[in-house]
Design an enzyme around this catalytic site. Structure first.
Site, PDB file in Angstrom:
ATOM      1  N   HIS A  30      34.546  41.701  37.501  1.00 17.57           N
ATOM      2  CA  HIS A  30      34.308  40.452  36.776  1.00 17.57           C
ATOM      3  C   HIS A  30      32.921  39.888  37.089  1.00 17.57           C
ATOM      4  O   HIS A  30      32.334  40.205  38.124  1.00 17.57           O
ATOM      5  CB  HIS A  30      35.403  39.435  37.147  1.00 17.57           C
ATOM      6  CG  HIS A  30      36.775  39.882  36.756  1.00 17.57           C
ATOM      7  ND1 HIS A  30      37.435  39.391  35.647  1.00 17.57           N
ATOM      8  CD2 HIS A  30      37.606  40.810  37.296  1.00 17.57           C
ATOM      9  CE1 HIS A  30      38.605  39.993  35.534  1.00 17.57           C
ATOM     10  NE2 HIS A  30      38.733  40.857  36.528  1.00 17.57           N
ATOM     11  N   SER A  85      34.813  52.934  44.127  1.00 14.83           N
ATOM     12  CA  SER A  85      33.388  52.797  43.887  1.00 14.83           C
ATOM     13  C   SER A  85      32.909  51.406  44.257  1.00 14.83           C
ATOM     14  O   SER A  85      33.610  50.661  44.937  1.00 14.83           O
ATOM     15  CB  SER A  85      33.023  53.154  42.452  1.00 14.83           C
ATOM     16  OG  SER A  85      31.641  53.464  42.392  1.00 14.83           O
ATOM     17  N   ASP A 122      38.322  43.005  43.487  1.00 12.05           N
ATOM     18  CA  ASP A 122      39.167  43.188  44.667  1.00 12.05           C
ATOM     19  C   ASP A 122      38.415  44.203  45.528  1.00 12.05           C
ATOM     20  O   ASP A 122      38.197  45.347  45.099  1.00 12.05           O
ATOM     21  CB  ASP A 122      40.528  43.762  44.282  1.00 12.05           C
ATOM     22  CG  ASP A 122      41.444  42.740  43.611  1.00 12.05           C
ATOM     23  OD1 ASP A 122      40.962  41.651  43.267  1.00 12.05           O
ATOM     24  OD2 ASP A 122      42.640  43.050  43.452  1.00 12.05           O
TER      25      ASP A 122
END
Length: 253
Positions: A113, A214, A55
């Site tokens: 991911h 980050s 995201d």
């Protein structure tokens, strides 16, 4: 935790357990979510589709050299410096390669991911600073990505050759964990630790950051990945694209 949820208007229905059941704020920050339901994998039958690692706010360029013209500043931003002086990676094959930035903000789901599948050829850890990864800083004179603490993961993929995945720690995010995939009990955060030689699957859990915002960087071999036109239009306008993990960003040529 409750104040953070309220401040950022977080949807807690996608969590495996209630916010009050997390033992610490850091545990909540790296919270697992019901990924298959709320972040479905784009084109599950097509392994040539490259998906978003997180995201995030996303930027990409056909060549890493193009990223330095308008977005990434700092004289030390080179492939050699990204990998570090002691790297065993064969960096020549990544020169001029397709490059993308997945920037996470504090309110985001802070697990990431795998954008492609393949074999983990190499994992390297580099100590460093914890500068902010805010675009204002990235566009400044500090070479954030080459000076910050980071991990470098080299992935081998039959279709696109090699891919370097950089896990960049930042302000307040001194710690990260690398995973091969989610374990059988996400509610207990039983993720499986990543090791060299592991086979990884596109879209599977790859790691988590602790508190802060980050960034993940990916560098592919030259002319192996085409990024989607709608995203490229935003990049040409110097605008980040807001994406969710496991949605399509491009395709292996």
């Amino acid at each position: 935790i409750s104040e953070f949820v309220k401040q950022h208007n977080l949807d807690t229905k996608i969590l495996y357990k209630k916010p009050e059941q997390f033992e610490t704020f850091n545990d909540f920050f790296a919270r697992p979510i019901q990924v298959d339901d709320c972040r479905p994998l784009d084109s599950p039958e097509d392994e040539t589709v490259v998906v978003s690692a997180a995201d995030c706010r996303f930027m990409c360029w056909e060549s890493i050299l193009d990223s330095t013209k308008f977005w990434v500043k700092g004289e030390q931003f080179t492939v050699e410096n990204l990998c570090g002086s002691n790297s065993a990676i064969e960096i020549e094959k990544y020169m001029g390669g397709s490059f993308c930035i997945f920037r996470l903000a504090p309110q985001d789901y802070h697990r990431w991911h795998w954008p492609i599948g393949g074999t983990v050829k190499r994992i390297e850890h580099i100590d460093g600073a914890l500068y902010s990864v805010n675009p204002i800083v990235v566009k400044g004179n500090i070479s954030v990505y080459t000076e910050n603490k980071r991990a470098v993961i080299e992935i081998e993929n039959e279709a696109c050759g090699g891919c370097l995945m950089f896990v960049i720690a930042a302000t307040l995010v001194g710690s990260y964990k690398l995973f091969r995939t989610q374990g059988d009990a996400p509610s207990r955060k039983a993720a499986i630790e990543l090791q060299e030689g592991d086979q990884i699957k596109r879209g599977d859990l790859s790691g988590e950051f602790r508190f802060g915002g980050s960034t993940i960087l990916c560098l592919f071999e030259s002319k192996k990945v085409n990024f989607d036109d709608d995203i490229v239009r935003n990049v040409n306008a110097n605008v980040e694209t807001l994406l969710r993990a496991r949605t399509r960003i491009g395709k292996i040529q």
